[in-house]
Design a protein around this motif. Structure first.
Motif, PDB file in Angstrom:
ATOM      1  N   ARG A 158      22.874  43.902  38.368  1.00 10.56           N
ATOM      2  CA  ARG A 158      23.008  43.457  39.758  1.00 10.56           C
ATOM      3  C   ARG A 158      21.668  42.961  40.304  1.00 10.56           C
ATOM      4  NH1 ARG A 158      27.035  44.187  43.436  1.00 10.56           N
ATOM      5  NH2 ARG A 158      28.095  45.873  42.310  1.00 10.56           N
ATOM      6  N   ALA A 159      20.573  43.636  39.914  1.00 12.46           N
ATOM      7  CA  ALA A 159      19.247  43.235  40.384  1.00 12.46           C
ATOM      8  C   ALA A 159      18.869  41.844  39.896  1.00 12.46           C
ATOM      9  CB  ALA A 159      18.206  44.259  39.932  1.00 12.46           C
ATOM     10  N   PHE A 160      19.445  41.423  38.754  1.00 13.60           N
ATOM     11  CA  PHE A 160      19.147  40.099  38.216  1.00 13.60           C
ATOM     12  C   PHE A 160      20.170  39.049  38.660  1.00 13.60           C
ATOM     13  CE2 PHE A 160      16.058  42.286  35.713  1.00 13.60           C
ATOM     14  CZ  PHE A 160      15.144  41.318  35.327  1.00 13.60           C
ATOM     15  N   GLY A 161      21.039  39.422  39.587  1.00 15.01           N
ATOM     16  CA  GLY A 161      21.891  38.411  40.196  1.00 15.01           C
ATOM     17  C   GLY A 161      23.386  38.569  40.036  1.00 15.01           C
ATOM     18  N   ALA A 162      23.853  39.552  39.262  1.00 15.52           N
ATOM     19  CA  ALA A 162      25.304  39.708  39.088  1.00 15.52           C
ATOM     20  C   ALA A 162      25.973  39.985  40.435  1.00 15.52           C
ATOM     21  CB  ALA A 162      25.602  40.830  38.111  1.00 15.52           C
ATOM     22  N   ASP A 163      27.096  39.329  40.690  1.00 10.38           N
ATOM     23  CA  ASP A 163      27.817  39.516  41.950  1.00 10.38           C
ATOM     24  C   ASP A 163      28.673  40.782  41.936  1.00 10.38           C
ATOM     25  OD1 ASP A 163      27.314  36.809  43.396  1.00 10.38           O
ATOM     26  OD2 ASP A 163      27.899  36.230  41.370  1.00 10.38           O
ATOM     27  N   HIS A 164      29.206  41.100  40.749  1.00 11.47           N
ATOM     28  CA  HIS A 164      30.039  42.291  40.588  1.00 11.47           C
ATOM     29  C   HIS A 164      29.658  42.960  39.270  1.00 11.47           C
ATOM     30  CE1 HIS A 164      32.672  40.658  43.755  1.00 11.47           C
ATOM     31  NE2 HIS A 164      32.600  39.510  43.096  1.00 11.47           N
ATOM     32  N   VAL A 165      29.809  44.285  39.204  1.00 10.93           N
ATOM     33  CA  VAL A 165      29.512  44.998  37.967  1.00 10.93           C
ATOM     34  C   VAL A 165      30.686  45.908  37.606  1.00 10.93           C
ATOM     35  CG1 VAL A 165      27.013  44.914  38.244  1.00 10.93           C
ATOM     36  CG2 VAL A 165      28.280  46.832  39.213  1.00 10.93           C
ATOM     37  N   VAL A 166      30.935  46.027  36.307  1.00 17.03           N
ATOM     38  CA  VAL A 166      32.046  46.831  35.803  1.00 17.03           C
ATOM     39  C   VAL A 166      31.571  47.612  34.576  1.00 17.03           C
ATOM     40  CG1 VAL A 166      34.342  46.765  34.737  1.00 17.03           C
ATOM     41  CG2 VAL A 166      33.789  45.207  36.631  1.00 17.03           C
ATOM     42  N   ASP A 167      31.888  48.883  34.530  1.00 13.85           N
ATOM     43  CA  ASP A 167      31.545  49.736  33.386  1.00 13.85           C
ATOM     44  C   ASP A 167      32.563  49.496  32.277  1.00 13.85           C
ATOM     45  OD1 ASP A 167      31.086  51.740  31.519  1.00 13.85           O
ATOM     46  OD2 ASP A 167      30.926  53.339  33.001  1.00 13.85           O
ATOM     47  N   TYR A 168      32.110  48.946  31.129  1.00  8.19           N
ATOM     48  CA  TYR A 168      33.083  48.679  30.073  1.00  8.19           C
ATOM     49  C   TYR A 168      33.393  49.927  29.244  1.00  8.19           C
ATOM     50  CZ  TYR A 168      28.996  47.279  27.114  1.00  8.19           C
ATOM     51  OH  TYR A 168      27.814  47.195  26.440  1.00  8.19           O
ATOM     52  N   GLY A 169      32.895  51.079  29.698  1.00 10.81           N
ATOM     53  CA  GLY A 169      33.356  52.342  29.128  1.00 10.81           C
ATOM     54  C   GLY A 169      34.694  52.756  29.710  1.00 10.81           C
ATOM     55  N   ASP A 170      35.073  52.138  30.808  1.00  8.24           N
ATOM     56  CA  ASP A 170      36.373  52.373  31.442  1.00  8.24           C
ATOM     57  C   ASP A 170      37.427  51.590  30.661  1.00  8.24           C
ATOM     58  OD1 ASP A 170      38.645  52.436  33.001  1.00  8.24           O
ATOM     59  OD2 ASP A 170      37.637  51.856  34.858  1.00  8.24           O
TER      60      ASP A 170
ATOM     61  N   ALA B 220      40.147  50.574  31.385  1.00  3.69           N
ATOM     62  CA  ALA B 220      40.860  49.591  32.213  1.00  3.69           C
ATOM     63  C   ALA B 220      39.951  48.458  32.670  1.00  3.69           C
ATOM     64  CB  ALA B 220      41.469  50.282  33.434  1.00  3.69           C
ATOM     65  N   TRP B 221      38.801  48.248  31.988  1.00  8.88           N
ATOM     66  CA  TRP B 221      37.880  47.209  32.469  1.00  8.88           C
ATOM     67  C   TRP B 221      38.493  45.812  32.517  1.00  8.88           C
ATOM     68  CZ3 TRP B 221      36.780  43.085  29.453  1.00  8.88           C
ATOM     69  CH2 TRP B 221      36.802  43.230  28.062  1.00  8.88           C
ATOM     70  N   PRO B 222      39.380  45.412  31.579  1.00  6.88           N
ATOM     71  CA  PRO B 222      39.954  44.064  31.711  1.00  6.88           C
ATOM     72  C   PRO B 222      40.742  43.887  33.011  1.00  6.88           C
ATOM     73  CG  PRO B 222      40.277  44.881  29.485  1.00  6.88           C
ATOM     74  CD  PRO B 222      39.832  46.047  30.310  1.00  6.88           C
ATOM     75  N   GLU B 223      41.479  44.927  33.380  1.00  9.25           N
ATOM     76  CA  GLU B 223      42.252  44.862  34.619  1.00  9.25           C
ATOM     77  C   GLU B 223      41.328  44.827  35.838  1.00  9.25           C
ATOM     78  OE1 GLU B 223      42.874  46.995  32.105  1.00  9.25           O
ATOM     79  OE2 GLU B 223      44.674  45.981  31.357  1.00  9.25           O
ATOM     80  N   ARG B 224      40.235  45.580  35.780  1.00  8.27           N
ATOM     81  CA  ARG B 224      39.280  45.597  36.886  1.00  8.27           C
ATOM     82  C   ARG B 224      38.602  44.236  37.030  1.00  8.27           C
ATOM     83  NH1 ARG B 224      35.078  50.221  36.824  1.00  8.27           N
ATOM     84  NH2 ARG B 224      34.711  49.233  38.859  1.00  8.27           N
ATOM     85  N   VAL B 225      38.278  43.627  35.927  1.00 10.89           N
ATOM     86  CA  VAL B 225      37.656  42.302  35.976  1.00 10.89           C
ATOM     87  C   VAL B 225      38.620  41.284  36.573  1.00 10.89           C
ATOM     88  CG1 VAL B 225      36.865  40.368  34.543  1.00 10.89           C
ATOM     89  CG2 VAL B 225      36.033  42.685  34.085  1.00 10.89           C
ATOM     90  N   ARG B 226      39.838  41.281  36.081  1.00  8.57           N
ATOM     91  CA  ARG B 226      40.811  40.308  36.568  1.00  8.57           C
ATOM     92  C   ARG B 226      41.067  40.485  38.068  1.00  8.57           C
ATOM     93  NH1 ARG B 226      44.615  41.396  33.221  1.00  8.57           N
ATOM     94  NH2 ARG B 226      45.956  42.583  34.635  1.00  8.57           N
ATOM     95  N   ALA B 227      41.086  41.734  38.534  1.00  5.34           N
ATOM     96  CA  ALA B 227      41.360  42.008  39.949  1.00  5.34           C
ATOM     97  C   ALA B 227      40.259  41.474  40.864  1.00  5.34           C
ATOM     98  CB  ALA B 227      41.525  43.506  40.161  1.00  5.34           C
ATOM     99  N   LEU B 228      39.062  41.295  40.330  1.00  4.11           N
ATOM    100  CA  LEU B 228      37.955  40.783  41.138  1.00  4.11           C
ATOM    101  C   LEU B 228      38.048  39.280  41.366  1.00  4.11           C
ATOM    102  CD1 LEU B 228      34.988  42.757  39.498  1.00  4.11           C
ATOM    103  CD2 LEU B 228      35.806  43.030  41.861  1.00  4.11           C
ATOM    104  N   THR B 229      38.776  38.581  40.529  1.00  7.30           N
ATOM    105  CA  THR B 229      38.833  37.121  40.611  1.00  7.30           C
ATOM    106  C   THR B 229      39.864  36.662  41.637  1.00  7.30           C
ATOM    107  OG1 THR B 229      40.464  36.979  38.826  1.00  7.30           O
ATOM    108  CG2 THR B 229      38.139  36.927  38.202  1.00  7.30           C
ATOM    109  N   PRO B 230      39.715  35.456  42.183  1.00  5.08           N
ATOM    110  CA  PRO B 230      40.657  34.952  43.199  1.00  5.08           C
ATOM    111  C   PRO B 230      42.104  34.976  42.706  1.00  5.08           C
ATOM    112  CG  PRO B 230      38.730  33.538  43.065  1.00  5.08           C
ATOM    113  CD  PRO B 230      38.634  34.500  41.918  1.00  5.08           C
ATOM    114  N   GLY B 231      42.963  35.671  43.436  1.00  4.37           N
ATOM    115  CA  GLY B 231      44.369  35.751  43.071  1.00  4.37           C
ATOM    116  C   GLY B 231      44.621  36.466  41.763  1.00  4.37           C
ATOM    117  N   GLY B 232      43.616  37.165  41.249  1.00  8.17           N
ATOM    118  CA  GLY B 232      43.761  37.876  39.981  1.00  8.17           C
ATOM    119  C   GLY B 232      43.979  36.952  38.802  1.00  8.17           C
ATOM    120  N   ARG B 233      43.478  35.701  38.894  1.00 11.50           N
ATOM    121  CA  ARG B 233      43.750  34.708  37.847  1.00 11.50           C
ATOM    122  C   ARG B 233      42.913  34.918  36.597  1.00 11.50           C
ATOM    123  NH1 ARG B 233      39.841  30.873  37.476  1.00 11.50           N
ATOM    124  NH2 ARG B 233      38.354  30.652  39.197  1.00 11.50           N
TER     125      ARG B 233
END
Length: 339
Positions: A186-198, A200-213
């Motif tokens: 995040r300090a280097f510019g990432a807008d969102h961060v997700v722990d890929y140890g979770d 459900a990370w693919p679902e979390r990533v998709r949910a962050l995008t417009p309309g879940g696309r």
């Protein structure tokens, strides 16, 4: 000079020793460089164990990435063919033998240290920056307004990718495995961060995008292509950068078909053999980002490594996944107190 010479393969970095060695003798086409900083890479660990694809004949000096000062220009230089970097130039690059106080290197493997950059910052630039810029700008043809998922975003190529993607106008989702690494991304510019140890990370990533696309581009130096197909958008591009997870995965190709996904490889090291004309184009692009203040050094600062004797500890920290960014060893010369 002093350096870490490998006379036989070792089990790990702790067996490496710093010794007095004869000064290297440059070939007619090589510069002699006084090394002020050397960057560590995973392939350094593999090479000292005899497990890398490029194994020099014994004995050889370990290390590849460095920055320093030109001590001597190629003897083949002439008035008609002057050296690009005169004696005293601050340069960075890559050549076998970086874990030493001096190293020989040919001109194509050297670049000028960017204005305002320290030797430590520049030492880790030669491999990571062009890999990430080439991947996103050339191979994925990233456009402003697109969404990018950067895996292992706190690593050397990952932090470079985050910065390049942001500079090109993308929204960046970064994955990493610890709270500290997510903080760094995040300090280097990432807008969102997700722990890929979770799981459900693919679902979390998709949910962050417009309309879940889903995301338009995935930058993957880990080996997460198959799972990334779950959160990539229609017409998405997945960049295969490496396999830091340790195995080459198999991908369910029906997913690639159903979403019109493009899977694109990036092997930056091979450009020197197959597409050398692209190399200066990539570095020009990186130089512009640096001049605009959109790309900065990614040196690991949670712990300092100074002197060749600390190379082993730096490699152990890198191999143990304890670090972020580029782990750089400062190599003071002639009584220097700072780099």
């Amino acid at each position: 000079m002093r350096g870490i010479q490998v006379n036989q393969y070792v089990k790990g970095p702790k067996e490496l020793q710093v010794t007095e060695l004869p000064d290297p003798v440059p070939r007619p086409d090589q510069y002699l460089i006084e090394v002020h900083a050397a960057a560590t890479n995973f392939f350094d660990i593999l090479q000292i164990q005899g497990k890398y694809q490029n194994q020099p004949p014994f004995p050889w000096v370990a290390g590849a990435e460095f920055s320093g000062v030109v001590l001597a220009v190629p003897s083949a230089s002439s008035a008609a063919n002057p050296p690009r970097f005169p004696v005293g130039s601050r340069v960075f690059g890559a050549s076998q033998g970086a874990y030493a106080t001096r190293v020989c290197v040919a001109e194509p493997e050297l670049l000028a240290v960017p204005a305002g950059w320290s030797f430590a910052d520049a030492a880790g630039l030669f491999v990571t920056a062009p890999t990430s810029y080439g991947a996103l700008a050339l191979r994925a043809r990233l456009r402003a307004g697109e969404w990018v998922l950067v895996h292992a975003a706190a690593g050397g190529v990952g932090l470079a990718a985050v910065q390049v993607a942001k500079a090109l106008g993308a929204t960046v989702i970064a994955t990493a495995g610890t709270p500290r690494k997510l903080e760094v991304a995040r300090a280097f510019g990432a807008d969102h961060v997700v722990d890929y140890g979770d799981p459900a990370w693919p679902e979390r990533v998709r949910a962050l995008t417009p309309g879940g696309r889903g995301v338009d581009v995935v930058y993957d130096p880990v080996g997460l292509v198959d799972r990334s197909t779950k959160c990539v958008a229609w017409n998405g591009r997945i960049l295969v950068v490496g396999f830091a997870a340790g195995s080459i995965e198999k991908v369910a190709m029906n997913k690639v078909l159903l979403k019109n996904i493009s899977i694109v490889g990036i092997h930056w090291g091979a450009y020197a053999r197959f597409e050398r004309e692209t190399i200066p184009v990539v570095w020009e692009g990186i130089g512009q980002l640096i001049a605009q203040g959109k790309f900065r050094g990614t040196v690991f600062t949670d712990r300092e490594f100074v002197g060749l004797e600390s190379v082993a500890d730096a490699l152990l920290a890198l191999g143990g996944r304890e670090t972020w960014g580029k782990v750089v060893v400062k190599i003071p010369q002639s009584g220097e107190s700072r780099l």
